[in-house]
Design a protein around this motif. Structure first.
Motif, PDB file in Angstrom:
ATOM      1  N   ALA A 158      15.474  47.667 -16.804  1.00 21.75           N
ATOM      2  CA  ALA A 158      14.791  46.516 -17.416  1.00 21.75           C
ATOM      3  C   ALA A 158      13.284  46.704 -17.390  1.00 21.75           C
ATOM      4  O   ALA A 158      12.537  45.847 -16.899  1.00 21.75           O
ATOM      5  N   THR A 159      12.850  47.839 -17.907  1.00 26.16           N
ATOM      6  CA  THR A 159      11.420  48.213 -17.952  1.00 26.16           C
ATOM      7  C   THR A 159      10.754  48.099 -16.586  1.00 26.16           C
ATOM      8  O   THR A 159       9.648  47.553 -16.457  1.00 26.16           O
ATOM      9  N   GLY A 160      11.448  48.599 -15.568  1.00 25.46           N
ATOM     10  CA  GLY A 160      10.853  48.675 -14.238  1.00 25.46           C
ATOM     11  C   GLY A 160      11.022  47.448 -13.375  1.00 25.46           C
ATOM     12  O   GLY A 160      10.515  47.408 -12.243  1.00 25.46           O
ATOM     13  N   ARG A 161      11.739  46.445 -13.849  1.00 27.88           N
ATOM     14  CA  ARG A 161      11.932  45.237 -13.042  1.00 27.88           C
ATOM     15  C   ARG A 161      13.136  45.351 -12.110  1.00 27.88           C
ATOM     16  O   ARG A 161      13.280  44.569 -11.173  1.00 27.88           O
ATOM     17  N   LEU A 162      14.001  46.337 -12.368  1.00 34.89           N
ATOM     18  CA  LEU A 162      15.175  46.569 -11.534  1.00 34.89           C
ATOM     19  C   LEU A 162      15.183  48.007 -11.048  1.00 34.89           C
ATOM     20  O   LEU A 162      14.608  48.904 -11.677  1.00 34.89           O
ATOM     21  N   ARG A 163      15.853  48.204  -9.944  1.00 34.89           N
ATOM     22  CA  ARG A 163      16.005  49.559  -9.400  1.00 34.89           C
ATOM     23  C   ARG A 163      17.475  49.923  -9.386  1.00 34.89           C
ATOM     24  O   ARG A 163      18.313  49.155  -8.900  1.00 34.89           O
ATOM     25  N   VAL A 164      17.803  51.068  -9.973  1.00 31.35           N
ATOM     26  CA  VAL A 164      19.175  51.587  -9.979  1.00 31.35           C
ATOM     27  C   VAL A 164      19.208  52.782  -9.050  1.00 31.35           C
ATOM     28  O   VAL A 164      18.482  53.751  -9.250  1.00 31.35           O
ATOM     29  N   TYR A 165      20.036  52.723  -8.023  1.00 31.06           N
ATOM     30  CA  TYR A 165      20.069  53.820  -7.063  1.00 31.06           C
ATOM     31  C   TYR A 165      21.449  53.936  -6.432  1.00 31.06           C
ATOM     32  O   TYR A 165      22.263  53.020  -6.498  1.00 31.06           O
ATOM     33  N   SER A 166      21.685  55.065  -5.838  1.00 35.46           N
ATOM     34  CA  SER A 166      23.010  55.352  -5.310  1.00 35.46           C
ATOM     35  C   SER A 166      23.009  55.600  -3.816  1.00 35.46           C
ATOM     36  O   SER A 166      23.940  56.151  -3.276  1.00 35.46           O
ATOM     37  N   THR A 167      21.936  55.214  -3.185  1.00 35.48           N
ATOM     38  CA  THR A 167      21.871  55.376  -1.737  1.00 35.48           C
ATOM     39  C   THR A 167      20.984  54.286  -1.183  1.00 35.48           C
ATOM     40  O   THR A 167      20.380  53.519  -1.934  1.00 35.48           O
ATOM     41  N   LEU A 168      20.890  54.178   0.116  1.00 37.11           N
ATOM     42  CA  LEU A 168      20.040  53.157   0.716  1.00 37.11           C
ATOM     43  C   LEU A 168      18.573  53.477   0.431  1.00 37.11           C
ATOM     44  O   LEU A 168      18.196  54.637   0.278  1.00 37.11           O
ATOM     45  N   PRO A 169      17.715  52.457   0.376  1.00 40.19           N
ATOM     46  CA  PRO A 169      16.335  52.672  -0.035  1.00 40.19           C
ATOM     47  C   PRO A 169      15.563  53.700   0.771  1.00 40.19           C
ATOM     48  O   PRO A 169      14.627  54.300   0.274  1.00 40.19           O
ATOM     49  N   ASP A 170      15.933  53.932   2.034  1.00 41.53           N
ATOM     50  CA  ASP A 170      15.157  54.862   2.850  1.00 41.53           C
ATOM     51  C   ASP A 170      15.691  56.287   2.782  1.00 41.53           C
ATOM     52  O   ASP A 170      15.284  57.149   3.545  1.00 41.53           O
ATOM     53  N   THR A 171      16.619  56.566   1.857  1.00 42.35           N
ATOM     54  CA  THR A 171      17.158  57.914   1.703  1.00 42.35           C
ATOM     55  C   THR A 171      16.560  58.530   0.454  1.00 42.35           C
ATOM     56  O   THR A 171      16.509  57.907  -0.586  1.00 42.35           O
ATOM     57  N   ALA A 172      16.143  59.765   0.537  1.00 41.52           N
ATOM     58  CA  ALA A 172      15.532  60.428  -0.614  1.00 41.52           C
ATOM     59  C   ALA A 172      15.774  61.926  -0.530  1.00 41.52           C
ATOM     60  O   ALA A 172      16.315  62.436   0.450  1.00 41.52           O
ATOM     61  N   GLY A 173      15.381  62.621  -1.603  1.00 40.11           N
ATOM     62  CA  GLY A 173      15.480  64.080  -1.597  1.00 40.11           C
ATOM     63  C   GLY A 173      16.823  64.580  -2.081  1.00 40.11           C
ATOM     64  O   GLY A 173      17.530  63.912  -2.816  1.00 40.11           O
ATOM     65  N   GLU A 174      17.182  65.765  -1.613  1.00 40.90           N
ATOM     66  CA  GLU A 174      18.389  66.433  -2.082  1.00 40.90           C
ATOM     67  C   GLU A 174      19.444  66.543  -0.997  1.00 40.90           C
ATOM     68  O   GLU A 174      20.364  67.336  -1.100  1.00 40.90           O
ATOM     69  N   ALA A 175      19.347  65.755   0.057  1.00 36.77           N
ATOM     70  CA  ALA A 175      20.332  65.846   1.139  1.00 36.77           C
ATOM     71  C   ALA A 175      21.708  65.427   0.634  1.00 36.77           C
ATOM     72  O   ALA A 175      21.834  64.492  -0.153  1.00 36.77           O
ATOM     73  N   PRO A 176      22.778  66.112   1.086  1.00 40.71           N
ATOM     74  CA  PRO A 176      24.131  65.727   0.662  1.00 40.71           C
ATOM     75  C   PRO A 176      24.470  64.317   1.128  1.00 40.71           C
ATOM     76  O   PRO A 176      23.999  63.851   2.155  1.00 40.71           O
ATOM     77  N   TYR A 177      25.315  63.651   0.369  1.00 38.71           N
ATOM     78  CA  TYR A 177      25.736  62.304   0.714  1.00 38.71           C
ATOM     79  C   TYR A 177      26.739  62.301   1.848  1.00 38.71           C
ATOM     80  O   TYR A 177      27.661  63.098   1.864  1.00 38.71           O
ATOM     81  N   PRO A 178      26.578  61.387   2.789  1.00 39.46           N
ATOM     82  CA  PRO A 178      27.690  61.109   3.705  1.00 39.46           C
ATOM     83  C   PRO A 178      28.714  60.263   2.968  1.00 39.46           C
ATOM     84  O   PRO A 178      28.447  59.778   1.874  1.00 39.46           O
ATOM     85  N   PRO A 179      29.910  60.066   3.506  1.00 36.94           N
ATOM     86  CA  PRO A 179      30.911  59.273   2.791  1.00 36.94           C
ATOM     87  C   PRO A 179      30.531  57.802   2.693  1.00 36.94           C
ATOM     88  O   PRO A 179      29.649  57.319   3.383  1.00 36.94           O
ATOM     89  N   ASP A 180      31.230  57.103   1.815  1.00 38.63           N
ATOM     90  CA  ASP A 180      31.118  55.653   1.665  1.00 38.63           C
ATOM     91  C   ASP A 180      29.735  55.226   1.215  1.00 38.63           C
ATOM     92  O   ASP A 180      29.101  54.368   1.821  1.00 38.63           O
ATOM     93  N   ARG A 181      29.285  55.762   0.121  1.00 35.85           N
ATOM     94  CA  ARG A 181      28.015  55.367  -0.485  1.00 35.85           C
ATOM     95  C   ARG A 181      28.262  54.429  -1.640  1.00 35.85           C
ATOM     96  O   ARG A 181      29.364  54.318  -2.153  1.00 35.85           O
ATOM     97  N   VAL A 182      27.205  53.754  -2.070  1.00 34.79           N
ATOM     98  CA  VAL A 182      27.362  52.759  -3.123  1.00 34.79           C
ATOM     99  C   VAL A 182      26.364  52.998  -4.246  1.00 34.79           C
ATOM    100  O   VAL A 182      25.329  53.633  -4.066  1.00 34.79           O
ATOM    101  N   CYS A 183      26.703  52.466  -5.410  1.00 37.09           N
ATOM    102  CA  CYS A 183      25.832  52.486  -6.587  1.00 37.09           C
ATOM    103  C   CYS A 183      25.380  51.052  -6.824  1.00 37.09           C
ATOM    104  O   CYS A 183      26.208  50.172  -7.080  1.00 37.09           O
ATOM    105  N   LEU A 184      24.085  50.814  -6.707  1.00 41.46           N
ATOM    106  CA  LEU A 184      23.530  49.455  -6.733  1.00 41.46           C
ATOM    107  C   LEU A 184      22.487  49.282  -7.830  1.00 41.46           C
ATOM    108  O   LEU A 184      21.823  50.240  -8.230  1.00 41.46           O
ATOM    109  N   VAL A 185      22.336  48.043  -8.256  1.00 40.02           N
ATOM    110  CA  VAL A 185      21.159  47.621  -9.008  1.00 40.02           C
ATOM    111  C   VAL A 185      20.522  46.504  -8.199  1.00 40.02           C
ATOM    112  O   VAL A 185      21.190  45.533  -7.826  1.00 40.02           O
ATOM    113  N   ALA A 186      19.233  46.635  -7.899  1.00 40.07           N
ATOM    114  CA  ALA A 186      18.539  45.642  -7.067  1.00 40.07           C
ATOM    115  C   ALA A 186      17.241  45.231  -7.735  1.00 40.07           C
ATOM    116  O   ALA A 186      16.659  45.976  -8.531  1.00 40.07           O
TER     117      ALA A 186
END
Length: 309
Positions: A257-285
């Motif tokens: 929505a032109t920068g008003r929402l964030r679409v992400y697939s991990t918790l906000p403090d996770t970044a980079g190329e690290a592999p996912y642990p199990p039980d992750r979510v896809c969120l819009v916040a």
């Protein structure tokens, strides 16, 4: 001398009056043939649950170990629905209760042997985990729509006529503990990414550790679209797959929505190329102080439901 014509008229009047009164006293005789009332057969796949139900499983169990399921109000879909029949299990394929669980009257601590079959049929009906859905996304993500399955059995009258079957009935979990009403069918809804808005899973906060579902009409910070148990995939790839999945389920050209929402697939403090642990979510916040005030599923390019501030 009394005129005989008047006597004749009096006799006729008495006869007519008797003809009217006598049947009312002794009862009218109705000519006809008694017929047995039509007993409805099993529901058809696609028929609708017409009344809300609680999310508890509809199980009764008799001492012999035979499971019976309470009847539900099911019929043709003519308006709002509270669920749909996804399959019918005939008597010969109904699994018996395990001998280790006698006298169970609900599913507390009891795994119903027919649940796996109904869940499989639900996935087939809705198109869940279909490889043709969202290529590059469905291989990582499973829809988080709060869709459950329950059972319905024949009524006592149907049982008296020898009917013995189980109907697998899907429904959308409402936050009030009852099945939610919705208007468009769930048949192939996940395969075609056209879930009804009532299937949105809205969360009070974007902190997934709390995961407090709220009505989507209430102000909330996030909407959860999918979860994943896949391991060994980079964050960047999962984020891209999440964005694709959200775009398809919402119909939005720009899910941010032109920068008003964030679409992400991990918790906000996770970044980079690290592999996912199990039980992750896809969120819009939401970003900043604004909140969502409605569901995003199926919104298309209509105005995003955001609070003023």
């Amino acid at each position: 001398m009394v005129d005989r014509r008047w006597i004749g008229l009096l006799v006729v009047a008495v006869v007519l009056l008797a003809a009217v009164i006598t049947p009312s006293i002794v009862g009218r005789t109705v000519v006809g043939q008694a017929e047995m009332a039509l007993i409805p057969g099993p529901p058809a796949v696609g028929d609708c649950l017409l009344e809300p139900i609680r999310q508890a499983q509809q199980i009764d169990q008799v001492p012999t170990g035979k499971l019976t399921y309470r009847p539900l109000s099911i019929g043709p879909c003519t308006g709002a629905r509270f669920g749909e029949v996804v399959s019918l299990i005939p008597a010969g394929q109904v699994r018996a209760a395990p001998a280790t669980a006698p006298g169970v009257t609900n599913d507390a601590g009891f795994r119903d042997p027919n649940r796996a079959r109904c869940r499989h049929d639900l996935d087939a009906y809705s198109g869940a985990r279909d490889p043709s859905t969202a290529p590059g996304a469905s291989q990582y993500w499973t829809s988080a729509a709060p869709i459950s399955v329950t059972f319905a059995g024949p009524s006592p009258l149907q049982q008296s006529m020898g009917q013995d079957w189980i109907a697998c009935v899907e429904f959308i979990d409402g936050v009030d503990g009852r099945s939610a009403s919705y208007t468009s069918s769930l048949r192939n809804a996940i395969r075609q990414t056209i879930l009804p808005p009532e299937a949105a899973l809205c969360l009070a906060t974007s902190d997934i550790q709390q995961e407090v579902p709220v009505p989507c009409s209430q102000e909330h910070q996030a909407e959860m679209f999918a979860y994943s148990l896949v391991q060994g995939i980079s964050v960047r790839r999962m984020d891209a797959a999440c964005l694709l999945f959200v775009r398809q389920l919402t119909g939005m050209t720009d899910p941010t929505a032109t920068g008003r929402l964030r679409v992400y697939s991990t918790l906000p403090d996770t970044a980079g190329e690290a592999p996912y642990p199990p039980d992750r979510v896809c969120l819009v916040a939401t970003l900043g102080t604004r909140s969502l005030t409605g569901p995003l599923i199926g919104i298309g390019n209509n105005p995003v439901p955001l609070s003023p501030s």
